[in-house]
Design an enzyme around this catalytic site. Structure first.
Site, PDB file in Angstrom:
ATOM      1  N   HIS A  66       5.673  45.642  78.649  1.00 17.92           N
ATOM      2  CA  HIS A  66       4.724  46.072  77.623  1.00 17.92           C
ATOM      3  C   HIS A  66       3.316  46.044  78.204  1.00 17.92           C
ATOM      4  O   HIS A  66       2.953  45.132  78.952  1.00 17.92           O
ATOM      5  CB  HIS A  66       4.820  45.147  76.410  1.00 17.92           C
ATOM      6  CG  HIS A  66       3.961  45.579  75.259  1.00 17.92           C
ATOM      7  ND1 HIS A  66       4.086  46.812  74.649  1.00 17.92           N
ATOM      8  CD2 HIS A  66       2.949  44.940  74.612  1.00 17.92           C
ATOM      9  CE1 HIS A  66       3.204  46.912  73.673  1.00 17.92           C
ATOM     10  NE2 HIS A  66       2.498  45.791  73.637  1.00 17.92           N
TER      11      HIS A  66
ATOM     12  N   CYS B  75       3.138  52.581  75.263  1.00 22.42           N
ATOM     13  CA  CYS B  75       2.114  51.543  75.397  1.00 22.42           C
ATOM     14  C   CYS B  75       1.367  51.689  76.715  1.00 22.42           C
ATOM     15  O   CYS B  75       0.195  51.332  76.818  1.00 22.42           O
ATOM     16  CB  CYS B  75       2.735  50.155  75.273  1.00 22.42           C
ATOM     17  SG  CYS B  75       4.076  49.834  76.444  1.00 22.42           S
TER      18      CYS B  75
END
EC number: 3.4.19.12
Length: 921
Positions: free
Chosen positions: A847, A266
């Site tokens: 994230h 990510c």
């Protein structure tokens, strides 16, 4: 491999000093151990050799032991224990995201074999052996090999998990699959892979490595076998193509395309989405202008391969034909040229962005042969002249679309603190890494243990200075408890023992948020002086005897339980019997005294023993004095703490070797029933039967040893674990938001160089800790601002979740640019936001996502890997903002005029923002 332990109760009792007498192989002295292991760790990596993982905590304990120089020290580490590196003790799979240096150390095979022969390996644990692999430009230990799921096309439900090295060839996977599925030698086979989008890709080239084939852990590899009629089963299988079914007829807005997460990628997706939404750079690739400027011979570049891979990615995301794409080819190129991004561990989006911008610049550098350029020296000349010369020199070696778009110019001023010599240089930059104003305070959660045994421990939250000492913690806690700071001792409790006893001058930075900190109320002096009448501090552990299964319950081990105590004993009562009575008083809240009937019923003394027992005919007053310590004003004055290290106080403590303790014996010669026995132990709570109290060279620890039956009858575990919450527990340190301009102002303030990075003064002819100031001289078309949210120190790491408020439009830099205003246009200082890279989570996990403004529609979108949704501008600002992309307004106006004459772009999707997705703060 079975554990090799000297003590038969090694599974029940931590390894102690006497354990070393029966090791299977005689140990060399500690200096020789240090030399052999140290030389082994310095061994260069060689492809194909085996290295072994050792849990960091055990290895650090071993280092403390061998550096101590005492082979009989209490710091003996015991058997090698790698339990913390495994997910469980059944599959023995390695935990994910382990980091070398933080979680484990690596030892070559010879050093590992030495360690196992000296200390043994914990029973049942397999050794963690890994091979050294050769990668482009680097050798490394492959801690996480590739795990593939192998299936046959005829039986897709039965999968075999097989480990391979990333340097293995596809041919080896094919041969392994043939062997596992018992394929006849004359039968033809081939392999397919199933990607994250569900489509199947043929592995045509079997000679390439698994790294080059872009395979990843957990990926499904299908082996198909040719039919007897000469056809392949794939002719009838649905999906044996490279285009996902969902994208075959898709037509959407160019640029509104997600990127599949390949496994902790990510960070890469976030950086790519930000860069993809820089209008002038994307147009440069979409219009194929990069083809004329590819530099295949630049030794600092990647032979144009990185630029070509990025160009392909941009063309796919801006084609309008895909909802999402799989960036595995680009990921493979990045890993090929930057080994730190190999594999699928989490990384930093800003670090990847820095590498990508530098790599694209070198691949697209218009300068084919870089000439030597001398550093530009101010030498008293006007700044304008020196700055222009510095920029021209930079362009003589660096000329690319990246320089055109992202490079600006700093003014750096260094001043010598001794002679006042001033050095001015102008240096190019690609992005600004700006610090965040850091709060000078922190909140610590501690447990306060009062002296009064009737009171339960109290949980407190106290505000202390980040750079303060333990004494500051005591002062802060004093306001809640009304106990004087000099009557407190702070301890770190871990696994039922004292991990560290803090001194008042110890820094608070050594306390981590996850530590269990106990603060004990004490009286008298903290460090008794020999000859003084101050109380003596004794650390006390609680242990329970447990039968060992290996010896048919005939041998008892000892297991620590409960919270340890720090007990102060008056010198005139420093005997085993006096200590027993004091402990009974201290534990009176959760330990029940036996009744008279229980005393009489359990007391059976042999006649021979009666002859040796003194007549227990003391007066009632004497018995009362023996069994109940005195209490003044509701508190007991007989408790005192002494701070030390995790392995105990290292200096000899004469007060603890008092003659009264030497002369006394355990058990006391009296008839009263004893609930527990007492004995000296080391700081780990391990019995040290070979050393008598008078021979102790360090402060002894005392253990209260309970029989299981006595503990069950008289020790209330629920009450012992009880505590109360002080009103301050609900306190939260309020963090005020900061403005982006505050961060930029902090970036341009004067700072003093650190000792590790001194500056050489040409006037003094020596290195100096000069003052340094950075100023902005010239800003680029697109300004990247990196918010330094991650703070690192020698003993701690943290992420700052401060809310930084930044404008979407009209960010004015005119107050920070020092270039004379008559030499530049005011329009060159105002910027509009075009993209944001976000980070959610902590230091080691988290994230990354992206907010970006589409260059064609002007609509903001939220990119979360392969998911894309439109958002409103008021949703962009959050605590997660990490990297900001700003475009100069004059550049944006030029692009708007250009795009208005082009064919209109596809309309924006009519879908509305998803509030569920965006509610992430």
């Amino acid at each position: 491999m079975a554990a090799v332990a000297a003590d038969p109760a090694a599974a029940a009792v931590p390894a102690s000093a006497e354990d070393r007498d029966t090791q299977p192989e005689a140990m060399p002295d500690l200096d020789e151990q240090w030399r052999q292991i140290g030389n082994g760790r310095e061994r260069p990596l060689r492809a194909g050799e085996s290295w072994f993982l050792v849990e960091k905590h055990w290895y650090k304990q071993w280092e403390v032991y061998v550096k101590g120089g005492d082979q009989d020290a209490s710091t003996f580490p015991g058997c090698i224990n790698n339990a913390g590196l495994f997910e469980d003790q059944i599959s023995w799979h390695l935990r994910e995201r382990l980091l070398e240096g933080d979680d484990y150390v690596l030892l070559p095979a010879p050093a590992w074999n030495y360690m196992v022969s000296w200390y043994g390996l914990m029973d049942g644990q397999p050794p963690i052996e890994r091979k050294v692999i050769e990668l482009p430009g680097i050798r490394k230990v492959e801690v996480y090999p590739l795990e593939l799921l192998l299936v046959q096309h005829s039986d897709m439900e039965t999968a075999l998990t097989i480990q391979f090295s990333y340097t293995d060839s596809v041919e080896l996977v094919l041969q392994t699959a043939r062997e596992q599925f018992l394929v006849e030698p004359q039968e033809d086979t081939r392999l397919w892979t199933k990607n994250s989008e569900g489509s199947l890709d043929r592995l045509c080239n079997t000679q390439i490595t698994l790294l080059d084939a872009c395979l990843e852990t957990g990926q499904l590899v299908i082996m198909e076998t040719r039919n007897k009629d000469g056809t392949w089963p794939s002719a009838q299988l649905c999906g044996m193509n490279n285009i996902p079914d969902e994208d075959e007829d898709f037509q959407g807005q160019p640029g509104i395309c997600g990127l599949t997460n390949l496994g902790n990628t990510c960070f890469m997706n976030s950086a790519l989405q930000c860069l993809s939404n820089v209008p002038q750079l994307t147009e440069y690739f979409l219009n194929n202008r990069y083809l004329e400027e590819l530099n295949f011979r630049n030794p600092l570049g990647m032979k144009g391969e990185l630029a070509e891979a990025y160009a392909d990615l941009v063309k796919q995301t801006w084609s309008g034909y895909h909802r999402s794409i799989v960036p595995n080819v680009f990921k493979n190129k990045v890993g090929h040229f930057a080994s730190q991004f190999l594999g699928y561990q989490q990384h930093d989006s800003q670090e990847l962005l820095s590498f990508l911008l530098d790599g694209l610049h070198e691949d697209l550098n218009r300068v084919k042969k870089k000439e030597y350029v001398e550093l530009c020296n101010g030498a008293g000349r006007p700044d304008l002249e020196v700055a222009q010369e510095a920029w021209q020199n930079h362009k003589r070696r660096n000329d690319s679309v990246i320089v055109d778009t992202f490079h600006g110019l700093f003014k750096s001023t260094l001043v010598c603190p001794d002679c006042g010599n001033v050095s001015v240089t102008f240096d190019p930059f690609c992005y600004l890494s700006v610090p965040l104003p850091v709060c000078s305070r922190r909140v610590l959660e501690v447990f306060f243990v009062p002296m009064d045994p009737r009171r339960k421990p109290e949980q407190h939250r106290v505000v202390v200075p980040k750079k303060g000492n333990i004494s500051d913690l005591c002062v802060a806690l004093s306001t809640h408890t009304s106990v004087a700071p000099d009557k407190m001792i702070v301890a770190d409790v871990f696994s039922h023992r004292f991990y560290k006893l803090y001194q008042l001058e110890d820094p608070l930075s050594g306390i981590l948020d996850r530590d269990d900190i106990f603060v004990y109320e004490v009286t008298g002096r903290i460090e008794p002086v020999e000859g003084s009448r101050d109380d003596i501090v004794v650390p006390v552990y609680l242990r329970e005897r447990t039968p060992s299964r290996d010896y048919n319950n005939s041998y008892y081990g000892l297991i620590l339980f409960g919270h340890p105590l720090l007990v102060s004993v008056p010198r005139d009562r420093f005997s085993w019997e006096g200590l027993y009575n004091i402990l009974m008083y201290r534990l009176s809240r959760y330990v029940t005294k036996p009744t008279s009937d229980e005393d009489d019923g359990d007391e059976k003394v042999d006649e021979d023993e009666d002859e040796d027992v003194e007549d227990d005919s003391s007066s009632e007053e004497e018995k009362e004095e023996m069994s109940a310590p005195t209490v003044n004003d509701g508190t007991r004055e007989a408790e005192q703490e002494q701070a030390g290290t995790s392995s105990g106080v290292t200096e000899r403590c004469p007060s603890l070797l008092d003659n009264s303790l030497r002369a006394s014996q355990w058990p006391p010669r009296r008839r009263r029933k004893q609930l527990f026995t007492l004995q000296t132990v080391n700081s780990n709570g391990t019995s040290d039967r070979t050393t008598s109290p008078e021979e102790m060279q360090t402060q002894p620890y005392i253990a209260m040893d309970w029989e299981p039956d006595m503990k069950r009858r008289y020790y209330d575990e629920v009450e012992a674990e009880g505590y109360v919450k002080h009103d301050c527990v609900g306190y939260m340190l309020k963090k005020s938001p900061v403005q982006l301009k505050e961060c930029i102002k902090l970036f341009t303030t004067v700072e003093t160089l650190e000792k590790e990075n001194p500056w050489y003064c040409s006037s003094c002819k020596q290195h100096q800790l000069a003052t340094k100031k950075l100023d902005l001289w010239m800003l680029p078309e697109v300004l990247i601002i990196h918010l330094k949210r991650f703070s690192f120190s020698k003993i701690s790491r943290e992420k700052l979740d401060t809310l930084v408020q930044f404008p979407i439009r009209d960010l004015d830099f005119s107050e920070f640019v020092i270039k004379p205003k008559n030499e530049s246009s005011p329009d060159l200082y105002k910027y509009d936001l075009i993209a944001v890279s976000n980070h959610y989570g902590g230091m080691r996990d988290g994230h990354y996502t992206t907010f970006a403004c589409n260059k064609d529609s002007g609509q903001w979108h939220y990119f979360d890997d392969n998911s894309v949704s439109p958002v409103n501008e008021n949703q962009i600002e959050s605590k997660a903002a990490y990297v900001l992309f700003y475009q100069r307004q004059d550049v944006g106006r030029r692009q708007s005029q250009t795009s208005s004459s082009d064919t209109p772009a596809s309309p924006v999707s009519s879908s509305t923002p998803n509030s569920d997705i965006m509610d992430i703060n």
